[in-house]
Design an enzyme around this catalytic site. Structure first.
Site, PDB file in Angstrom:
ATOM      1  N   ASP A 187     -24.240  92.036   2.400  1.00 44.66           N
ATOM      2  CA  ASP A 187     -23.198  92.730   1.959  1.00 44.66           C
ATOM      3  C   ASP A 187     -22.682  93.873   3.021  1.00 44.66           C
ATOM      4  OD1 ASP A 187     -21.687  94.664   0.637  1.00 44.66           O
ATOM      5  OD2 ASP A 187     -23.063  94.581  -1.259  1.00 44.66           O
ATOM      6  N   HIS A 220     -20.868  91.158  -0.918  1.00 44.99           N
ATOM      7  CA  HIS A 220     -20.525  92.167  -2.087  1.00 44.99           C
ATOM      8  C   HIS A 220     -19.936  91.362  -3.402  1.00 44.99           C
ATOM      9  CE1 HIS A 220     -20.407  96.192  -3.320  1.00 44.99           C
ATOM     10  NE2 HIS A 220     -19.119  96.207  -3.899  1.00 44.99           N
ATOM     11  N   SER A 225     -21.422  97.320  -8.617  1.00 40.17           N
ATOM     12  CA  SER A 225     -20.721  98.127  -7.328  1.00 40.17           C
ATOM     13  C   SER A 225     -20.376  99.463  -7.911  1.00 40.17           C
ATOM     14  CB  SER A 225     -19.372  97.246  -7.045  1.00 40.17           C
ATOM     15  OG  SER A 225     -18.875  97.966  -6.043  1.00 40.17           O
TER      16      SER A 225
HETATM   17  C1  MLT Z   1     -18.241 102.783  -4.520  1.00 34.30           C
HETATM   18  O1  MLT Z   1     -17.419 103.432  -4.336  1.00 34.30           O
HETATM   19  O2  MLT Z   1     -19.099 102.983  -5.664  1.00 34.30           O
HETATM   20  C2  MLT Z   1     -18.843 101.798  -3.552  1.00 34.30           C
HETATM   21  O3  MLT Z   1     -18.505 101.905  -2.212  1.00 34.30           O
HETATM   22  C3  MLT Z   1     -18.646 100.357  -4.146  1.00 34.30           C
HETATM   23  C4  MLT Z   1     -17.272 100.057  -4.330  1.00 34.30           C
HETATM   24  O4  MLT Z   1     -16.779 100.499  -5.427  1.00 34.30           O
HETATM   25  O5  MLT Z   1     -16.540  99.821  -3.343  1.00 34.30           O
END
Ligand code: MLT
Length: 211
Positions: free
Chosen positions: A160, A191, A110
């Site tokens: 996701d 996710h 992520s």
């Molecule tokens: C981010 O902020 O890199 C993406 O939205 C994924 C997350 O960290 O929630």
């Protein structure tokens, strides 16, 4: 045990391994820390050394690797600075701990996957490879980098809702356009990281990393 900021500038975990051929650069998701993905990294490549920093941006108590303005809307100036800073950290850690800078493969989930993608798209082939789990295209590159020497595994969920599949696909396309050898693996979950995805990443590592 985590190492405090020290000269390297990031709180981090460093786990050397005897005769390690690869160092895994391990980058957690929002709200995680340097310990989260270490067991997973060990499972993926038991012989690897592990370098795992903690993101320095804190959003409502949650560590991250760069600032965002809203979910999926990034502060691009901060992203660029933090990307350069993280790349410097890897260089400095290599000099300090003595691992081979040319044999670093990232494992990011992520937010950790997104800063890894930013490293590749902004700085070029600064990693030998990367496993990006639940990633997205962090910014639209103005110049296409040369990633022809880089292998990338992308794992993403078709359900996701935080990073919709189309966003992950844009990253696949951008990396391929830059010449990277991209393996994309799609699972039906959201996710998250699935067992099957890890199995696929492990098989990918065998093909690309251990050579
Ligand atoms: C981010 O902020 O890199 C993406 O939205 C994924 C997350 O960290 O929630």
């Amino acid at each position: 045990m985590s190492t405090p900021l020290g000269d390297l500038g990031f709180i981090h975990r460093w786990e050397p391994a005897e005769n390690a051929r690869i160092t895994l650069l391990v980058l957690h998701g929002t709200g995680g820390n340097e310990n989260d993905l270490v067991p997973l990294a060990r499972e993926l490549l038991p012989d690897a050394a592990i370098l795992s920093p903690r993101g320095k941006v804190v959003e409502r108590g949650m560590p991250r690797f760069f600032r965002r303005l809203a979910e999926g809307v990034f502060d691009l100036e901060d992203l660029a600075l933090r990307t350069d800073e993280l790349a410097r950290f890897v260089d400095d850690a290599s000099a300090s701990y003595g691992f081979d800078r040319d044999r670093v493969i990232a494992l990011g989930f992520s937010n950790g996957a997104n800063i890894t993608a930013s490293m590749l798209l902004r700085l070029g082939a600064v990693l030998r490879g990367a496993m990006l789990l639940s990633p997205m295209l962090p910014f639209e590159p103005l110049k296409t980098p040369d990633l022809s020497s880089v292998a990338v595994f992308i794992g993403a969920g078709t359900s996701d809702t935080i990073i919709p599949p189309a966003q992950a696909r844009r990253l696949v396309d951008a990396l391929r356009a830059a010449g990277a050898d991209v393996t994309d693996y799609w699972h039906p979950a959201g996710h998250t990281i699935t067992h099957e995805e890890l199995r696929a990443a492990k098989a990918w590592l065998k093909t690309y990393a251990v050579g």
